[in-house]
Motif scaffolding. Structure first.
Motif, PDB file in Angstrom:
ATOM      1  N   GLU A  56       1.035  -1.114  -0.001  1.00 16.82           N
ATOM      2  CA  GLU A  56       0.134  -0.237  -0.408  1.00 16.82           C
ATOM      3  C   GLU A  56       0.582   1.537  -0.265  1.00 16.82           C
ATOM      4  OE1 GLU A  56      -3.146   1.067  -0.780  1.00 16.82           O
ATOM      5  OE2 GLU A  56      -3.241  -0.974  -0.580  1.00 16.82           O
ATOM      6  N   SER A  83     -10.843  -0.196  -9.862  1.00 18.84           N
ATOM      7  CA  SER A  83     -11.169   1.517 -10.683  1.00 18.84           C
ATOM      8  C   SER A  83     -11.604   1.905 -11.721  1.00 18.84           C
ATOM      9  CB  SER A  83      -9.236   2.002 -11.156  1.00 18.84           C
ATOM     10  OG  SER A  83      -8.316   1.936 -10.084  1.00 18.84           O
ATOM     11  N   ALA A 100      -9.496   5.924  -3.632  1.00 15.29           N
ATOM     12  CA  ALA A 100      -8.473   5.070  -3.145  1.00 15.29           C
ATOM     13  C   ALA A 100      -9.130   3.406  -2.177  1.00 15.29           C
ATOM     14  CB  ALA A 100      -7.915   6.117  -2.930  1.00 15.29           C
ATOM     15  N   VAL A 101      -9.978   4.410  -1.394  1.00 16.22           N
ATOM     16  CA  VAL A 101     -10.331   3.777  -0.205  1.00 16.22           C
ATOM     17  C   VAL A 101     -10.883   2.437  -0.270  1.00 16.22           C
ATOM     18  CG1 VAL A 101     -12.180   3.761   1.984  1.00 16.22           C
ATOM     19  CG2 VAL A 101     -11.333   5.866   0.727  1.00 16.22           C
ATOM     20  N   THR A 110       1.855   8.413  -6.167  1.00 14.37           N
ATOM     21  CA  THR A 110       1.476   8.655  -6.441  1.00 14.37           C
ATOM     22  C   THR A 110       2.350  10.234  -5.989  1.00 14.37           C
ATOM     23  OG1 THR A 110      -0.411   7.725  -5.036  1.00 14.37           O
ATOM     24  CG2 THR A 110      -0.764  10.184  -5.532  1.00 14.37           C
ATOM     25  N   TYR A 169     -13.018   8.616  -3.555  1.00 10.59           N
ATOM     26  CA  TYR A 169     -12.749   7.513  -2.043  1.00 10.59           C
ATOM     27  C   TYR A 169     -13.002   6.175  -2.539  1.00 10.59           C
ATOM     28  CZ  TYR A 169     -14.984  10.643   1.042  1.00 10.59           C
ATOM     29  OH  TYR A 169     -15.673  11.580   1.896  1.00 10.59           O
ATOM     30  N   ARG A 175      -9.893   0.717  -3.198  1.00  9.40           N
ATOM     31  CA  ARG A 175      -8.818  -0.254  -4.140  1.00  9.40           C
ATOM     32  C   ARG A 175      -7.951  -0.352  -3.287  1.00  9.40           C
ATOM     33  NH1 ARG A 175      -8.032   3.357  -7.873  1.00  9.40           N
ATOM     34  NH2 ARG A 175      -7.340   5.381  -6.873  1.00  9.40           N
ATOM     35  N   THR A 176      -8.151   0.019  -2.179  1.00 11.15           N
ATOM     36  CA  THR A 176      -6.753  -0.474  -0.664  1.00 11.15           C
ATOM     37  C   THR A 176      -7.341  -1.425   0.132  1.00 11.15           C
ATOM     38  OG1 THR A 176      -6.292   1.677  -0.040  1.00 11.15           O
ATOM     39  CG2 THR A 176      -6.371  -0.243   1.567  1.00 11.15           C
ATOM     40  N   ARG A 213      -6.701  -4.372  -9.036  1.00  9.93           N
ATOM     41  CA  ARG A 213      -6.772  -2.013  -8.346  1.00  9.93           C
ATOM     42  C   ARG A 213      -7.458  -1.595  -9.640  1.00  9.93           C
ATOM     43  NH1 ARG A 213      -3.805  -1.107  -3.457  1.00  9.93           N
ATOM     44  NH2 ARG A 213      -3.616   0.979  -4.482  1.00  9.93           N
ATOM     45  N   ASN A 237       2.226   2.268  -3.201  1.00 13.99           N
ATOM     46  CA  ASN A 237       1.491   3.058  -3.820  1.00 13.99           C
ATOM     47  C   ASN A 237       1.560   4.424  -3.435  1.00 13.99           C
ATOM     48  OD1 ASN A 237       0.122   1.046  -6.007  1.00 13.99           O
ATOM     49  ND2 ASN A 237      -0.701  -0.181  -4.283  1.00 13.99           N
ATOM     50  N   ALA A 238       1.288   4.546  -3.112  1.00 12.98           N
ATOM     51  CA  ALA A 238       1.644   5.873  -1.953  1.00 12.98           C
ATOM     52  C   ALA A 238       2.644   6.738  -2.648  1.00 12.98           C
ATOM     53  CB  ALA A 238       1.688   6.084  -0.503  1.00 12.98           C
TER      54      ALA A 238
END
Lengths: 265, 132
Positions: free
Chosen positions: A165, B52, B24-25, A172, B22, B27-28, B48, A168-169
């Motif tokens: 995770e 999306s 991203a939430v 970004t 939201y 996807r996570t 993912r 991915n951040a």
């Protein structure tokens, strides 16, 4: 016709600044002057050269930080330059101060960058995941599952998910660096760039080496004990026979020196 | 661990504002669930992207202020997701769109349902371990 008097007016102003600068430094460096006199001279010196900070900060505009903040930070650099300037060396103060001011502003950008970086623990885990993924892909003949990676590294699946995770951040964030062309399945992990980190280390190590050798024996020893033997400041204090506070001061000063020398290169 | 105690199936439901912020939430959460179902790293990255696309299709049709409701069906080696929103007059699904191409390529099953009042995209994906 007007150009000439204007140019001479400017050089006259420059000459006046130069004279004022020299006069103030004499007071500032005068061991017989009172503390108050020297403080006043120091303040005046900083104020005299504020335009220089403005000039330097202007070069870093439009990079996402408020101009006023850059001036603030640059002024700290100016103050340091005033404190360190050696009048004997025969260079103009502005020549000496400019790299210090710019160095301070650059450091501000660098430290700001740090604040939004992924914690070191995750950065390291991500590197481990990246190499474990490559190895497992080889041995299994397919992409590994997070569980398989976790078993290989010896951590929990939760940690793997967290690290994935964070990568991915990380990606970004690096969009800012116009690095947004990755959309392959491995690209996030690839983008971690183990090589880059190691390369950076090499460069830092190589440029630090001569500087380390130039340090006084005691400072060198403290650095060694702190960063290579991983001793605490208190342990070092005991070993060397000075107070912990003193170790702290010496460390800070030595690191500061190293950093300044690195930046001025 | 979901996989250790997995029965016939288990469900997870997520309700979000129908707003791209939201995504991203979603996807996570999808990645987290898939990791626990033993999907491979590649599968998870595919998922993912698929999620999306599915979310983007649904969000396009959402009424102002609507919710995006996401229901996951979790089975060993398989993950199903239904994304739905309220949509007064949904447009007919565009099966030539790029998003749809991506979705059908990455998933083992993809369905769009546009009825007056709601717009739904359903996708399913099998772990590539399971397909072997």
């Amino acid at each position: 016709m007007t150009a000439e008097p204007r140019a001479s007016a400017r050089s006259a102003a420059l000459e006046a600044t130069r004279r004022e600068n020299a006069r103030l430094f004499v007071i500032f460096r005068d061991p017989d002057a009172s503390a108050a006199e020297r403080d006043t001279a120091r303040d005046a010196l900083v104020r005299l050269h504020l335009a220089l900070v403005d000039h330097c900060a202007r070069r870093f505009r439009n990079r996402g930080e408020p101009f006023e903040d850059l001036v603030q930070v640059g002024t700290i650099g100016l103050i340091k330059a005033v404190d360190r300037f050696d009048t004997e060396r025969g260079v103009e103060f502005s020549t000496y101060a400019t790299p210090t001011i710019i160095g301070e502003i650059k450091r501000y950008f660098r430290d700001k960058g740090w604040a939004i970086r992924v914690p070191r623990r995750l950065q390291e885990l991500r590197m481990q995941i990246s190499s474990a993924t490559a190895e497992l892909t080889q041995s299994l003949g397919r992409s590994p599952t997070p569980r398989e990676i976790a078993e290989k590294i010896g951590c929990s699946v939760e940690e793997i998910i967290e690290a994935l995770e964070s990568s991915n951040a990380y990606a970004t964030l690096s969009l800012d660096a116009t690095d947004d062309s990755d959309d392959g399945s491995q690209s996030m992990l690839d983008a971690i760039g183990i090589d880059d980190a190691a390369l950076e280390q090499v460069e830092i190590r190589e440029s630090v080496k001569p500087l380390l050798e130039g340090l006084p024996a005691r400072e060198k020893k403290i650095l060694l004990l702190r960063f290579f033997k991983n001793m605490t400041q208190s342990q070092i204090a005991e070993e060397i026979g000075v107070s912990q506070m003193h170790v702290s001061r010496l460390l800070t000063r030595t690191l500061e020196q190293l950093r300044t020398s690195l930046e001025s290169d | 661990m979901i996989t250790s105690g997995v029965g016939a199936r288990s469900d997870v439901e997520l309700r979000l504002p129908a707003d791209g912020a939201y995504a991203a939430v979603l996807r996570t959460l999808t990645a987290g669930l898939a990791a626990r179902l033993d999907f491979t790293i590649d599968d998870i990255e595919d998922l993912r992207i698929a999620v999306s696309e599915a979310a983007a299709m649904v969000l396009d049709e959402a009424d102002p202020g609507a919710d995006l409701v996401c229901r996951f069906r979790l089975m060993p080696g398989e993950l199903g997701l239904e994304c739905t929103t309220t949509s007064a007059a949904p447009s007919t699904p565009d099966y030539d769109s790029f998003g749809w191409q991506v979705l059908t390529t990455l998933t083992t099953e993809a369905v769009v349902e546009a009825t007056p009042g709601s717009y739904t995209v359903r996708i399913a994906m099998r772990s590539s371990l399971d397909l072997q």
